[in-house]
Design an enzyme around this catalytic site. Structure first.
Site, PDB file in Angstrom:
ATOM      1  NE  ARG A  21      -3.680  -2.398   2.534  1.00 28.84           N
ATOM      2  CZ  ARG A  21      -4.825  -1.872   2.610  1.00 28.84           C
ATOM      3  NH1 ARG A  21      -5.761  -1.655   2.317  1.00 28.84           N
ATOM      4  NH2 ARG A  21      -5.584  -3.904   2.668  1.00 28.84           N
ATOM      5  CB  THR A 244     -18.474   6.691  11.118  1.00 30.09           C
ATOM      6  OG1 THR A 244     -17.342   7.035  11.353  1.00 30.09           O
ATOM      7  CG2 THR A 244     -19.039   7.151   9.839  1.00 30.09           C
ATOM      8  CE  LYS A 247     -16.145   4.722   6.388  1.00 28.36           C
ATOM      9  NZ  LYS A 247     -15.200   5.410   7.693  1.00 28.36           N
ATOM     10  CB  THR A 276      -9.507   5.942  24.440  1.00 26.12           C
ATOM     11  OG1 THR A 276      -8.884   6.530  23.513  1.00 26.12           O
ATOM     12  CG2 THR A 276     -10.928   6.048  23.740  1.00 26.12           C
ATOM     13  CB  THR A 362      -9.601  -4.486   1.525  1.00 26.08           C
ATOM     14  OG1 THR A 362      -8.575  -4.048   2.000  1.00 26.08           O
ATOM     15  CG2 THR A 362     -10.983  -3.654   1.749  1.00 26.08           C
TER      16      THR A 362
END
Length: 411
Positions: A21, A244, A247, A276, A362
């Site tokens: 990649r 999400t 996007k 986190t 993928t």
């Protein structure tokens, strides 16, 4: 062990397979996206981005940018810690209320990304419910797979988008045993859409919870952008809706929307949430503005659909093979990883078109593709240039053309 040799040898194998990649150094321009600057060794050039998941261009919408600027001026850059330790700001609280309203649920819970929301939520639910078994769609995203694996709960994989196979597998389990059916609404690589209502019917008949990943659908479908569950009128049937902010809403972050008790349960037990740092307040403010805008405006969704239809029609006319699906994702099929990478390099270097090759893992080997995502801010001229360039490349590479669109093998 020679660790460096191992690393180099592993990377060499990716190069040999054509799966290595390469990240393109791209600078987006607010106000002119999808046009961007590509930085490379021998200088820079202007390109048109055709593979962004900023599906509606909300990452540059004035309402989003203004909200983020205001939040930075008011609160500064970071959240200051985890949500438990100084990291919960009023912007987070407002965003969670907005998300619950979007999906018609009692509550919602923010995470730092969609990957983390799936990993943490599925991992927590499946591990904490005694004896839970997870029924997972065969094409589920890596984040869902990792969350289920992390839970160490029993997992069964049902055939992709197949309520009958799900029913067969659930029929073999004790009715009183905790069960969780996990699937996506829109699958990001083939662009096919799940039979949500039918899967809910099966789950309900067997006393199973349902977990729906709407990552590639929120903002894009439904009268207020609540996703495919909203568009199909079945949001109330899902136990958990996951989505999400990165996007269609144009920023970053993930979330679940569910009952107050379930959200509080995940909030209290999920290590991926507890330990986190919280999203920056400016991100939460931008996401809230984006959601509010798309709740009241359908213009972006309508224009995107028109541009998607134009891309597909022109690909048909040019004989460029692509999977037919009812979504906004246009997979142009190549079928070879090396050729796929060479095509994208050619498009970028010669034609100023940026689209990334999609290779294994993928997608399955032999189904390598270009994943094109038309947006409402791609012009007709952009579309003409894209398809004309693809047609030229298709001829130069000696690739087969088709007179009929290929239907997704996952549909």
């Amino acid at each position: 062990m020679d660790y460096e040799f191992f690393f180099r040898e592993s990377l060499d194998s990716l190069h040999d397979e054509g799966r290595y990649r390469v990240f393109a150094d791209i600078e987006r321009h607010a106000g002119s996206f999808p046009h961007a600057t590509h930085y490379k060794k021998d200088g820079r050039s202007e390109v048109t981005v055709w593979c962004s998941n900023d599906y509606l261009g909300m990452g540059q919408h004035p309402a989003v940018l203004n909200a983020m600027h205001e939040a930075i001026d008011r609160c500064g850059a970071g959240a200051g810690g985890t949500r438990n330790i100084s990291g919960t700001t009023h912007y987070h609280v407002l965003l969670e209320k907005e998300l619950a309203d979007l999906h018609g649920t009692e509550d919602s819970l923010l995470f730092t990304s969609g990957y983390v929301s799936n990993w943490a939520s599925l991992g927590t639910l499946a591990s904490r419910l005694p004896g839970c078994v997870v029924l997972s769609d065969a094409y589920n995203h890596a984040s869902m797979i990792e969350g289920i694996r992390h839970s160490k709960a029993e997992k069964q994989i049902f055939a992709h988008n197949d309520p009958e196979d799900l029913n067969r597998k659930l029929s073999e389990l004790e009715h009183d045993r905790p069960k969780l059916v996990a699937f996506e609404s829109c699958y990001s690589m083939d662009g096919d859409i799940a039979p949500i209502s039918e899967l809910c019917d099966v789950a309900d008949a067997h006393g199973a919870m349902t977990y729906l990943d709407e990552v590639h659908a929120v903002g894009l479908y439904g009268p207020r952008g609540g996703g495919l569950a909203e568009e199909q009128g079945v949001s109330h049937r899902l136990t958990v809706i996951e989505g999400t902010l990165a996007k269609a809403f144009g920023v970053v972050g993930g979330y679940i929307a569910a009952s107050t008790a379930l959200c509080d349960f995940v909030r209290s037990y999920a290590s991926g949430f507890i330990f986190t740092t919280a999203l920056p307040p400016a991100v939460a403010a931008g996401a809230t503005a984006s959601i509010q805008h798309l709740k009241s405006s359908s213009a972006e969704r309508e224009l995107q659909r028109r541009q998607v239809a134009k891309v597909r029609a022109q690909l048909d006319n040019a004989g460029i093979p692509h999977y037919e699906n009812p979504s906004h994702i246009v997979p142009v099929m190549v079928g070879d990883p090396v050729v796929c990478k060479n095509i994208t390099d050619c498009l970028l270097d010669r034609f100023g078109i940026y689209v990334q090759p999609i290779n294994y893992p993928t997608v399955p080997r032999g189904t390598e593709r270009l994943r094109i995502t038309p947006s409402p801010i791609h012009t007709d001229a952009d579309i003409n240039h894209l398809v004309g360039s693809l047609s030229t490349v298709w001829t130069e590479f000696g690739l087969q053309r088709t007179t009929q669109r290929r239907k997704s093998n996952a549909a």
